[in-house]
Enzyme design. Structure first.
Site: not given
Ligand code: SAH
Length: 346
Positions: A86, A100, A107, A111, A114, A158, A288, A331
């Site tokens: 996406e 974005c 991934c 985490c 996420c 990542e 989110n 995000c």
């Molecule tokens: N893997 C990289 C790139 C992804 S960036 C990284 O971790 O930085 C996506 C961003 O959104 C990251 O900072 C992640 O931690 C954050 N994120 C993940 N799930 C989220 C959610 N449900 N609400 C808000 N931010 C979130």
């Protein structure tokens, strides 16, 4: 994505004069044509030859979701091997039009909070697949007489796991021959791969770096981000200091606000202490919603208080304005769920 070199090689192979390669590249990247047939400056047989042998883009939009307020468009792209990813376009009120993009299919980092981590990891993207997501949105905006002015590598995956392709895609985005975005308009976000942060610091360009920090201590960080088991917080902060020293650029710390997990006043104070004195900025991200059980976003008031504690300690901090929540395009919500068929023509 076809580079001028690829087109030149193609022309050479088929004994076509080299100036044709330039015409084709110009039509694709400066005029934004979507198919070889739409190139007005080249003869018909050449159009046919190109269509039979080359692909303008490696990503094909197959589904879309537009947010209720029209600010955010999420596209599901199909890749040449039928995997999907996406990409999201966010149009902010201040004129920022940010794309974005994803860097991997699924991934592997997992985490805890996420949604992208719930997807099965398949593979990293090629540099063409990364660049083509941006090119798609820039064509889309061109029809509205607008252009992409920011790109963030904050979609699925990542980016630092895919370092060489990331670098190639960045070069293409910055090259005036193709997209011509300024380095300062691009941000790469990492969950914290220490050796790659150092390598990135040594690159000769001014692309921004964001670190998904999300916790002020090793203990808490490894609970919510498995990658922290591999990269310890002390080493991570050393690498970040190296980045700031070397580039003289500000680092952005991203910190997603999770209710009862990392949002206490104690966490705020620990975070302030951790980053004190560094050329940095803390971006608090309201969580989110996802389908992940047991994870909820912090209350508005908690986020406000958290930000105040940081500011009182002299740490520049903001709370992110999030777009596209209603279509799960914000995000951490990207999980290949865009539903509506993509309409090819305006
Ligand atoms: N893997 C990289 C790139 C992804 S960036 C990284 O971790 O930085 C996506 C961003 O959104 C990251 O900072 C992640 O931690 C954050 N994120 C993940 N799930 C989220 C959610 N449900 N609400 C808000 N931010 C979130």
């Amino acid at each position: 994505m076809l580079t001028l070199e690829q087109l030149t090689d193609f022309c050479q192979k088929h004994e076509i004069p080299a100036f044709r390669a330039k015409q084709i590249a110009h039509a694709i990247y400066q005029e934004g044509v979507e198919s070889f047939d739409d190139i007005t400056t080249i003869p018909k047989p050449l159009k046919k030859l190109l269509s039979e042998n080359l692909q303008i883009s490696t990503v094909t939009p197959t589904a879309q979701e537009m947010s209720g307020d029209g600010s955010t468009l999420k596209i599901l792209f199909k890749l040449p091997d039928d995997n999907t990813i996406e990409g999201v376009l966010m149009q902010f009120k201040d004129g920022r039009r940010t794309v974005c993009i994803s860097s991997e299919v699924g991934c592997p980092l997992k985490c805890k909070f996420c949604a992208s981590g719930t997807l099965t990891f398949k593979r990293s993207l090629t540099w063409e697949e990364m660049a083509d997501q941006v090119i798609f949105f820039s064509r889309y905006l061109r029809r509205q007489k607008a252009e992409v002015n920011h790109v963030v590598y904050m979609g699925i995956g990542e980016p630092f796991r895919n370092y060489d392709n990331l670098m190639k895609s960045l070069k293409v985005l910055m090259d005036p021959e193709y997209i011509g975005l300024g380095a300062r308009k691009i941000t790469v976000s990492t969950a914290g791969m220490v050796e790659k942060i150092r390598q990135f610091a040594d690159e000769p360009f001014q692309v921004n770096l964001a670190l998904s920090l999300h916790a002020p201590t090793q203990e808490l960080r490894q609970e919510i981000m498995p990658i922290a088991l591999r990269y310890k917080l002390d080493d991570l902060m050393d690498a970040i200091r190296y980045y700031v020293d070397k580039t003289k650029r500000r680092i952005s710390f991203e910190y997603v606000m999770l209710r009862g997990i990392n949002d206490t006043e104690k966490c705020a104070k620990q975070l302030a202490k951790l980053v004190k004195g560094m050329l940095c900025h803390v971006n608090l991200i309201p969580y989110n919603a996802t389908d992940i059980p047991g994870i909820e976003g912090s209350e508005k008031a908690t986020i406000k208080r958290f930000q105040e504690i940081l500011e009182e300690a002299g740490i520049p901090a903001t709370t992110r304005v999030s777009l596209g929540q209603d279509i799960s395009a914000a995000c951490g919500q990207l999980a290949n769920k865009a539903q509506k068929p993509f309409a090819t023509k305006k």
